[in-house]
Write an enzyme that holds these catalytic residues in place. Structure first.
Site, PDB file in Angstrom:
ATOM      1  N   GLU A   1       0.694  -1.218  -0.007  1.00  0.00           N
ATOM      2  CA  GLU A   1       0.078   0.200  -0.182  1.00  0.00           C
ATOM      3  C   GLU A   1       0.969   1.332  -0.306  1.00  0.00           C
ATOM      4  O   GLU A   1       1.751   1.470   0.986  1.00  0.00           O
ATOM      5  CB  GLU A   1      -0.985  -0.082   1.208  1.00  0.00           C
ATOM      6  CG  GLU A   1      -2.117   0.939   1.238  1.00  0.00           C
ATOM      7  CD  GLU A   1      -1.962   2.428   1.883  1.00  0.00           C
ATOM      8  OE1 GLU A   1      -1.548   3.231   0.935  1.00  0.00           O
ATOM      9  OE2 GLU A   1      -1.842   2.581   3.096  1.00  0.00           O
TER      10      GLU A   1
ATOM     11  N   CYS B   1      -1.730   8.820   3.382  1.00  0.00           N
ATOM     12  CA  CYS B   1      -1.655   8.272   1.858  1.00  0.00           C
ATOM     13  C   CYS B   1      -2.930   8.650   1.057  1.00  0.00           C
ATOM     14  O   CYS B   1      -2.647   8.926  -0.035  1.00  0.00           O
ATOM     15  CB  CYS B   1      -1.322   6.942   1.932  1.00  0.00           C
ATOM     16  SG  CYS B   1       0.303   6.304   2.713  1.00  0.00           S
TER      17      CYS B   1
END
Length: 478
Positions: free
Chosen positions: A250, A284
């Site tokens: 990720e 993120c």
């Protein structure tokens, strides 16, 4: 001094090197941790490899009971864990309270899912020639899992990775960020107290990526699950490729926030505050590129400026703090440099734009054009709102999709058909309608497209990623 956990032993680095853990808000030393060598990493992998066979023998309900005891232990220490997380991260104390509390949401969810993760039965006669055969599937452990946790949400991402790996019969080597490993060190102590044996859980500290890469290329590692930068993910994937080691990555994001001309401006302002400034912008899947229709851009900017005036920057330990500091002064300097570079290309700062140590003010940039780096692949990991004007909805979609990243995105519009049109065309792993892209409950599948990652995390998907399917055939049983 905090230590590594290798097998049953808490230990220093083999060569004695250490890393200083600083409070980024005050620049005070909190503790030191080992700077692990390749030898330390190899020992941790061996310990995890040996322990995995015994840990896998425990039935899932026993593993789940142990992890539920871990939840109770964390809950009993929540006040000290909250303070530690805030101190070592620069996270506002109110956000640290919420992140520690999430342990009681995420871990039980994985435990319940694991106890109901049934296989499939394929009956005879489903395929010509298979009338007398019956086959069924089971989920088997992978083996040794290296869990690499970033600095921005250490507790939340621990909960996404470590419990699922342990529940499926794997052993874990936890690799926290070198910026703030202390809360996760306490979590390892809590796991041991709950009944996870040393070796089933291990802890390796290190900076600069060397420890991660040493473990990624070890043939006894079965999976590396990493949340971090795209560069770190690329390097890790290359190391893992040598041994066909599984990866879950990720990575970075530069999410597009599309505010159409019929969108609710007040809602957009509140979602911007939530979706861009949470954790001082170090997220993120935060919305980072704000694509606003030309007809409402000025109104949006003015309302946003007024809203930001009421959000002062405070010391993270202040209960009233909504914006803290970045993870380090170097991180704040990088944000400062990115803003200055964008201004040099023609953008304008209309709010904020000042740095003091590791603190960087909430900042609004206007006159950002689609050709600037921040409108494409330059991710600003801080509280900066870059506003790009558009006229046509397809133009906005094209700008959103021009990035090499594809983590999440969002659309704000009162027209559901418009929202669905955009959601169908955004090239990313998740789309939020009438809300910021920063949205990640534990139950939701979460994965990035393009350079934002590979693999899928969440209660509904991680357990399969953390295991492998075995098919058992009962030939001619019918």
């Amino acid at each position: 001094m905090a230590k590594n956990l290798i097998g049953m032993n808490w230990c220093d680095a083999s060569d004695g090197r250490t890393i200083n853990i600083m409070n980024p808000a005050t620049n005070e030393l909190i503790d030191t941790v080992p700077e692990s060598s390749k030898l330390d990493c190899d020992k941790a992998v061996e310990a995890a490899y040996v322990a995995q066979k015994e840990w896998a023998k425990k039935p899932i309900h026993e593993r789940a009971s142990i992890l539920m005891k871990f939840v109770s232990i964390v809950e009993s220490h929540k006040d000290e864990l909250t303070k530690l997380l805030s101190d070592e991260t620069g996270k506002p104390i109110s956000e640290a309270i919420g992140e520690i509390a999430n342990v009681s949401i995420g871990v039980p969810a994985f435990c319940e899912k694991a106890k109901h993760e049934y296989g499939k039965v394929i009956e005879g006669g489903m395929e010509k020639g298979q009338e007398h055969n019956l086959y069924y599937t089971v989920q088997a452990p992978l083996g040794v899992v290296v869990a690499v946790i970033p600095f921005n949400f250490p507790s939340d991402l621990f909960c996404q990775k470590v419990p699922a790996a342990l529940l499926m019969g794997n052993t874990v080597i936890l690799k926290p960020s070198a910026h703030n490993p202390l809360t996760l060190t306490k979590y390892v102590e809590c796991l041991l107290e709950a009944g996870v044996p040393g070796g089933a859980i291990n802890l390796i500290n290190g900076s600069g990526g060397e420890a991660v890469q040493a473990m990624a290329e070890n043939p006894k590692v079965a999976l590396v699950t990493l949340t971090g930068s795209t560069l770190a993910g690329s390097e890790t994937m290359a190391k893992c490729a040598k041994n066909i080691t599984h990866v879950m990555l990720e990575l970075g994001g530069n999410d597009a926030f599309i505010l159409h001309k019929d969108g609710d401006i007040d809602l957009a302002v509140e979602e911007t505050v939530w979706g861009r400034l949470y954790n001082t912008g170090q997220v993120c899947c935060a919305s980072k590129r704000f694509l606003v229709h030309k007809d409402i851009k000025n109104a949006f900017v003015e309302k946003l400026k007024t809203r930001l005036e009421g959000i002062p920057v405070r010391m993270p330990s202040n209960p009233e703090a909504k914006i803290g500091c970045l993870i380090s002064e170097d991180a704040a300097k990088k944000v400062e440099r990115q803003v200055n570079d964008t201004v040099a290309l023609g953008a304008k700062v209309v709010f904020g734009g000042r740095r003091k140590g590791a603190f960087y003010e909430p900042t609004i940039l206007v006159d950002v054009t689609k050709g600037m780096p921040v409108a494409k692949d330059e991710e600003i990991f801080g509280p900066v709102i870059s506003i790009i004007e558009y006229e046509d909805l397809d133009e906005a979609i094209a700008i959103a999709n021009q990035s090499s990243y594809g983590l999440c995105g969002c659309i704000i519009s009162e027209n559901q058909k418009t929202c669905q049109y955009v959601a169908d065309r955004l090239e990313c792993g998740g789309v939020v309608i009438n809300g910021a892209s920063f949205f990640r409950p534990f139950e939701m599948p979460f994965d990035g497209w393009k350079h934002s990652g590979i693999g899928n995390e969440g209660v509904s998907s991680t357990l399969h990623e953390m295991s492998r399917t075995k098919t058992v055939v009962l030939k001619n049983i019918l």
